[in-house]
Structures are given as structure tokens and as C-alpha cells.
Design a protein around this motif. Structure first.
Motif, short mmCIF file in Angstrom:
data_model
loop_
_atom_site.label_atom_id
_atom_site.label_comp_id
_atom_site.label_asym_id
_atom_site.label_seq_id
_atom_site.Cartn_x
_atom_site.Cartn_y
_atom_site.Cartn_z
N THR A 272 55.85 16.00 86.32
CA THR A 272 54.19 16.23 86.54
C THR A 272 54.91 17.87 85.51
OG1 THR A 272 54.52 16.32 88.79
CG2 THR A 272 53.25 18.56 87.89
N LYS A 273 53.18 17.65 85.17
CA LYS A 273 53.32 19.46 83.82
C LYS A 273 52.99 19.98 85.01
CE LYS A 273 50.31 20.02 79.62
NZ LYS A 273 49.82 19.74 79.35
N ILE A 274 53.69 20.90 84.66
CA ILE A 274 52.72 22.52 84.95
C ILE A 274 52.60 23.41 83.85
CG2 ILE A 274 53.80 23.80 86.90
CD1 ILE A 274 56.22 22.25 87.29
N ILE A 275 51.43 23.98 84.64
CA ILE A 275 50.20 24.88 83.42
C ILE A 275 50.33 26.15 84.28
CG2 ILE A 275 48.36 25.47 82.63
CD1 ILE A 275 47.37 22.74 82.88
N ASP A 276 50.68 27.10 83.72
CA ASP A 276 51.61 28.03 85.07
C ASP A 276 51.00 29.38 83.71
OD1 ASP A 276 53.65 29.49 87.25
OD2 ASP A 276 52.84 30.69 85.49
N ARG A 277 50.46 30.69 84.56
CA ARG A 277 49.82 31.42 83.23
C ARG A 277 51.17 31.80 82.28
NH1 ARG A 277 48.03 34.58 88.21
NH2 ARG A 277 49.74 35.67 88.06
N ASN A 278 52.35 31.90 82.68
CA ASN A 278 53.49 31.82 81.93
C ASN A 278 53.48 31.07 81.31
OD1 ASN A 278 53.39 34.56 83.87
ND2 ASN A 278 54.47 33.49 85.52
N GLY A 279 53.13 30.04 80.78
CA GLY A 279 54.11 28.67 79.75
C GLY A 279 53.63 27.62 80.78
N ILE A 280 53.82 26.21 80.05
CA ILE A 280 53.53 25.21 80.14
C ILE A 280 55.29 24.92 80.50
CG2 ILE A 280 53.35 22.75 79.47
CD1 ILE A 280 51.25 24.60 79.57
N TYR A 281 55.61 24.18 81.93
CA TYR A 281 56.60 23.92 82.87
C TYR A 281 56.85 22.27 83.23
CZ TYR A 281 57.39 28.89 82.73
OH TYR A 281 57.55 29.74 82.95
N TYR A 282 58.37 21.49 82.98
CA TYR A 282 57.96 20.17 83.68
C TYR A 282 58.48 20.29 84.65
CZ TYR A 282 55.49 18.88 79.20
OH TYR A 282 54.59 19.08 78.05
N SER A 283 58.42 19.50 85.56
CA SER A 283 59.57 18.69 86.96
C SER A 283 59.98 17.87 87.24
CB SER A 283 58.54 19.81 87.62
OG SER A 283 59.40 19.65 89.00
N THR A 284 60.42 17.85 87.92
CA THR A 284 61.44 16.21 88.28
C THR A 284 60.90 16.38 89.12
OG1 THR A 284 63.38 16.47 88.52
CG2 THR A 284 63.54 16.12 86.86
N GLN A 285 60.16 16.83 90.00
CA GLN A 285 59.78 16.23 91.17
C GLN A 285 57.60 16.01 90.78
OE1 GLN A 285 60.87 20.62 92.74
NE2 GLN A 285 61.78 19.14 94.29
#
Length: 155
Positions: A26-39
């Protein structure tokens, strides 16, 4: 690429986008940045629903029962924190993106099957569904917010 295996959905989460990667889901678009998760998005959403004392399935059943919505059901992840999301397509499909409604600034049609979502922090996300579907999902989620949310938080 910032990998986060323990990302928790919060008020700053704007979208969950599935990705095809050997390790990341999963690519997570967050107000604080872009993150990636193994979930997967479903796993992240399920954990966030647990924080509010219910399962994702339980919340979906409550929305279906209360609002008579049977497909692409919006999710009241944590009404006390004003966290609500909607799926762009069936959550069972790989390409389902979850949009967190309170962050939407604008919706722009690119073509018949493609829409640009502009978030309040000026991030942009292109989704492969029509503007009509996004607007309908936004309306459904607003109904969900009115039914399950704290009226004072909706302002």
C-alpha cells in the motif's frame, strides 16, 4: 521511498492506494508525506476500526443497515476522530483506492473513466473511475458522517 510497516491510519491519512510490489502492498498518501506499507489497505483499515472498538465488517454492516447502502460502502473508521473513507470500487478488487473524505478540496474529470482528486494540501491523485462515481461516494460518506458522527466535529 519511506517504508512504514507500522503505519496507523489517523486524521492526516488522505488515501490508501494498492501497489504491485514484491514486498510492499500500500502507498499511503498522508498530509505529512508519502509512506509505503507491507500491509494491505484492508489490513490497515481493519486495525483502525479496532481502535474504535469494532471490526471493519461490523461497521460496514451498520452502514448498510442504517443507510441502505449495499455497494462501495463508506467506512466510519473512527467517528469520534472524524475519520471516514470511501472505496473507489469494490473493496474486493485489487485496484480499490480508499479516499479519506475530509481531505478532498476538488474533483476534476479528466475523461469518462478518469478523475483527478485534489486534496486540501494540494496533493493530487488520479483515480480510474468517473467523476460521477467519486461525487456519489462523497455524498454517501457525508450521509454516513451525519448518521454516525459528532455534529460538532463536522464543521
Amino acid at each position: 521511498m519511506l517504508e512504514m510497516t507500522d503505519y496507523q491510519i489517523s486524521r492526516s491519512t488522505m488515501a490508501l492506494v494498492p501497489i504491485a510490489h514484491e514486498r510492499l502492498c500500500t502507498k499511503i498518501i498522508d498530509r505529512n508525506g508519502i509512506y509505503y506499507s507491507t500491509q494491505t489497505a484492508k489490513e490497515l483499515l481493519e486495525l483502525a476500526c479496532y481502535d474504535d472498538g469494532c471490526t471493519m465488517d461490523g461497521k460496514r454492516k451498520a452502514v448498510t443497515y442504517t443507510l441502505r447502502i449495499n455497494q462501495k460502502i463508506p467506512l466510519p473508521i473512527n467517528p469520534r476522530k472524524n475519520i471516514y473513507a470511501f472505496p473507489t470500487t469494490s473493496p474486493d478488487k485489487f485496484d480499490c483506492i480508499w479516499i479519506f473524505v475530509t481531505h478532498i478540496q476538488g474533483i476534476i474529470s479528466i475523461d469518462k473513466h478518469k478523475t483527478l482528486i485534489r486534496f486540501k494540501n494540494n496533493e493530487k491523485l488520479i483515480v480510474h473511475v468517473s467523476k460521477y462515481i467519486i461525487e456519489e461516494q462523497q455524498k454517501r460518506t457525508t450521509l454516513c458522517m451525519l448518521r454516525f458522527g459528532d455534529i460538532d466535529q463536522l464543521a
